[in-house]
Write a protein that holds these residues in place. Structure first.
Motif, PDB file in Angstrom:
ATOM      1  N   LEU A  17       0.829  -1.207   0.000  1.00  0.00           N
ATOM      2  CA  LEU A  17       0.000   0.000   0.000  1.00  0.00           C
ATOM      3  C   LEU A  17       0.860   1.253   0.000  1.00  0.00           C
ATOM      4  O   LEU A  17       0.491   2.270  -0.597  1.00  0.00           O
ATOM      5  N   SER A  18       2.005   1.175   0.675  1.00  0.00           N
ATOM      6  CA  SER A  18       2.899   2.339   0.708  1.00  0.00           C
ATOM      7  C   SER A  18       3.392   2.694  -0.690  1.00  0.00           C
ATOM      8  O   SER A  18       3.589   3.873  -1.008  1.00  0.00           O
ATOM      9  N   ASP A  19       3.576   1.687  -1.545  1.00  0.00           N
ATOM     10  CA  ASP A  19       4.002   1.962  -2.916  1.00  0.00           C
ATOM     11  C   ASP A  19       2.907   2.670  -3.712  1.00  0.00           C
ATOM     12  O   ASP A  19       3.173   3.568  -4.515  1.00  0.00           O
ATOM     13  N   ILE A  20       1.661   2.242  -3.482  1.00  0.00           N
ATOM     14  CA  ILE A  20       0.535   2.902  -4.169  1.00  0.00           C
ATOM     15  C   ILE A  20       0.430   4.345  -3.715  1.00  0.00           C
ATOM     16  O   ILE A  20       0.320   5.270  -4.537  1.00  0.00           O
ATOM     17  N   TYR A  21       0.460   4.555  -2.409  1.00  0.00           N
ATOM     18  CA  TYR A  21       0.359   5.911  -1.894  1.00  0.00           C
ATOM     19  C   TYR A  21       1.535   6.778  -2.347  1.00  0.00           C
ATOM     20  O   TYR A  21       1.361   7.957  -2.661  1.00  0.00           O
ATOM     21  N   GLU A  22       2.723   6.195  -2.371  1.00  0.00           N
ATOM     22  CA  GLU A  22       3.891   6.980  -2.783  1.00  0.00           C
ATOM     23  C   GLU A  22       3.754   7.435  -4.229  1.00  0.00           C
ATOM     24  O   GLU A  22       3.995   8.599  -4.559  1.00  0.00           O
TER      25      GLU A  22
END
Length: 291
Positions: free
Chosen positions: A246-251
């Motif tokens: 999810l952190s990759d999507i948000y980033e």
């Protein structure tokens, strides 16, 4: 001169909306859900107040009628036929019509209004009215499409609000979805652009303040995506059968906000506060009288 009551009320709603937006991004559980509900309600209230600030009641009614009809129509058409967004399913709770949740229709009304006013500020007015009538919908379409580019990967794969039958691309949002946003947005904006001028209110000392509000809200919506990165943690989701953090999507989405939404905010503020008033026809518009 004192600002009009509608403008003062509008800024109060903007402040509440920003506070709720930040709370939604930084909290979890019931607090986040309540803050999100407040944010949605204040955005809807803002659009109503803002429309009545810049347009006479008939113009506000015309906007709502166009936005609801076009938004609901194309969403329902795509669910049934795959045009223009591609086949997808909404998972949002609450009442719906033709498979389209009412909250989705409300989102079209809110987002399109913000994009419309931002485009009006950016494009301004040309000596040829028809040039503005043609260019403003194009810019508004790109503005609202830029927001969709930012938010749909989060909506589909983080919040699971909808799902695509044939996901594609790095973040699983098919090209047809973005094409659908451009088509729907342009039809909505072009339709309103052809009729809205007759209902514009005459510019006042409060007009610049009122036109600034959508830029502040647009900034807050982009900020919410960036703040979401702070609590993404180590959770993962699945995109086209592959695990994705999810952190990759948000980033990735946060990076897009800087250019897709941040640029819009900066340009609109510059247009509002540039030194030559004559170059800000959205404020000093001698052609806004009733037609």
């Amino acid at each position: 001169m004192p600002k009009s009551p509608l403008v003062l009320a509008g800024w109060c709603v903007v402040a509440i909306c920003l506070a709720a937006t930040v709370t939604t991004a930084l909290s979890a559980g019931s607090i986040s859900a309540v803050a999100e509900a407040i944010s949605g309600a204040t955005l809807a209230t803002f659009v109503l107040l803002h429309a009545l600030t810049l347009y006479r009641p008939a113009g506000a009614i015309a906007y709502f009628a166009v936005a609801v009809t076009v938004g609901l129509g194309f969403e329902a058409c795509s669910i049934a036929t795959g045009f223009p967004f591609g086949y997808f399913v909404h998972y949002a709770d609450g009442p719906r019509a033709f498979g389209v949740p009412f909250v989705v229709v409300a989102a079209w009304v809110i987002l399109a209004w913000l994009a419309w006013i931002l485009a009006r500020v950016i494009v301004g007015e040309f000596q040829s009215r028809w040039l503005s009538v043609v260019l403003t919908p194009v810019v508004a379409t790109l503005v609202v499409g830029g927001y969709d580019l930012v938010i749909d990967p989060i909506g589909a794969y983080v919040r699971h609000m909808f799902a695509y039958r044939e996901p594609s691309g790095v973040l699983g949002v098919p090209l047809s979805n973005y094409a659908g946003w451009l088509i729907t947005g342009w039809v909505l904006f072009q339709t309103f652009a052809l009729i809205e001028r007759r209902w514009r209110r005459e510019p006042t000392s409060s007009t610049r303040s009122a036109l600034l509000m959508p830029a502040v809200i647009w900034f807050g919506m982009g900020l919410q995506v960036n703040l979401g990165l702070l609590r993404a943690g180590d959770a993962t989701t699945t995109i086209q059968g592959a695990p994705v953090a999810l952190s990759d999507i948000y980033e990735t989405c946060s990076e897009m906000t800087w250019f897709m939404m941040g640029l819009v905010v900066v340009v609109s503020v510059i247009r509002l506060y540039q030194d030559t008033p004559a170059a800000s026809p959205a404020i000093d518009d001698s052609s806004t009288h009733a037609g």
